[in-house]
Design a protein around this motif. Structure first.
Motif, PDB file in Angstrom:
ATOM      1  N   GLY A  61      31.827  29.779  10.163  1.00 24.08           N
ATOM      2  CA  GLY A  61      32.846  30.817  10.035  1.00 24.08           C
ATOM      3  C   GLY A  61      33.795  30.891  11.213  1.00 24.08           C
ATOM      4  O   GLY A  61      34.929  31.350  11.077  1.00 24.08           O
ATOM      5  N   ILE A  62      33.349  30.458  12.386  1.00 24.03           N
ATOM      6  CA  ILE A  62      34.221  30.470  13.554  1.00 24.03           C
ATOM      7  C   ILE A  62      35.211  29.301  13.479  1.00 24.03           C
ATOM      8  O   ILE A  62      36.405  29.474  13.686  1.00 24.03           O
ATOM      9  N   LEU A  63      34.711  28.107  13.154  1.00 26.41           N
ATOM     10  CA  LEU A  63      35.611  26.954  12.967  1.00 26.41           C
ATOM     11  C   LEU A  63      36.456  27.122  11.713  1.00 26.41           C
ATOM     12  O   LEU A  63      37.546  26.586  11.615  1.00 26.41           O
ATOM     13  N   GLY A  64      35.907  27.839  10.729  1.00 23.94           N
ATOM     14  CA  GLY A  64      36.604  27.996   9.457  1.00 23.94           C
ATOM     15  C   GLY A  64      36.612  26.728   8.643  1.00 23.94           C
ATOM     16  O   GLY A  64      37.576  26.439   7.938  1.00 23.94           O
ATOM     17  N   GLN A  65      35.498  25.954   8.748  1.00 23.81           N
ATOM     18  CA  GLN A  65      35.384  24.692   8.013  1.00 23.81           C
ATOM     19  C   GLN A  65      33.920  24.370   7.747  1.00 23.81           C
ATOM     20  O   GLN A  65      33.017  24.917   8.376  1.00 23.81           O
ATOM     21  N   TRP A  66      33.718  23.463   6.815  1.00 29.93           N
ATOM     22  CA  TRP A  66      32.395  22.899   6.585  1.00 29.93           C
ATOM     23  C   TRP A  66      32.087  21.925   7.722  1.00 29.93           C
ATOM     24  O   TRP A  66      32.978  21.240   8.217  1.00 29.93           O
ATOM     25  N   VAL A  67      30.827  21.836   8.103  1.00 30.48           N
ATOM     26  CA  VAL A  67      30.375  20.886   9.116  1.00 30.48           C
ATOM     27  C   VAL A  67      29.278  20.034   8.482  1.00 30.48           C
ATOM     28  O   VAL A  67      28.309  20.568   7.941  1.00 30.48           O
ATOM     29  N   MET A  68      29.459  18.727   8.541  1.00 29.68           N
ATOM     30  CA  MET A  68      28.434  17.829   7.995  1.00 29.68           C
ATOM     31  C   MET A  68      27.233  17.848   8.936  1.00 29.68           C
ATOM     32  O   MET A  68      27.352  17.562  10.122  1.00 29.68           O
ATOM     33  N   GLU A  69      26.105  18.199   8.377  1.00 28.49           N
ATOM     34  CA  GLU A  69      24.874  18.344   9.160  1.00 28.49           C
ATOM     35  C   GLU A  69      24.021  17.078   9.121  1.00 28.49           C
ATOM     36  O   GLU A  69      23.481  16.654  10.126  1.00 28.49           O
TER      37      GLU A  69
END
Length: 107
Positions: free
Chosen positions: A96-104
């Motif tokens: 929510g801070i980056l405002g993007q999906w992060v590939m884990e």
């Protein structure tokens, strides 16, 4: 690329019905619009699995400019990710801070 894919509130996106290599460049996190949460946390922490059910080559696009910024995927290697085999699974979390999906993770 398949951009701004609407998934509703599901936690698993099963990809099927494709006849060749394909890519995913952005996914709409419907939780982002939840006005019951502070704006910085909307959609934060949402987990999503993308399952390639077809055996076709699947590419996850890094920061695909064809997708809305909030739907883009950040990949730590700073490059597109090509699934190394058919039927791979990719795990994403929404930051929510980056405002993007992060590939884990991917396998």
């Amino acid at each position: 690329a398949n951009e701004n894919i609407a998934i509703g509130h599901t936690g698993i996106l099963r990809v099927g019905g494709v006849s060749g290599a394909f890519s995913i460049g952005g996914i709409i996190n419907s939780d982002v619009g939840d006005t019951n949460l502070p704006s910085a946390l909307r959609g934060d922490g949402r987990h999503l699995l993308i399952m390639n059910m077809m055996g076709q080559v699947m590419t996850i696009k890094y920061q695909d400019s064809g997708s809305t910024a909030a739907n883009r995927i950040f990949i730590p290697t700073i490059a597109d990710y090509v699934c190394p085999h058919a039927y791979c699974v990719v795990a994403l979390d929404y930051d929510g801070i980056l405002g993007q999906w992060v590939m884990e993770n991917a396998n």
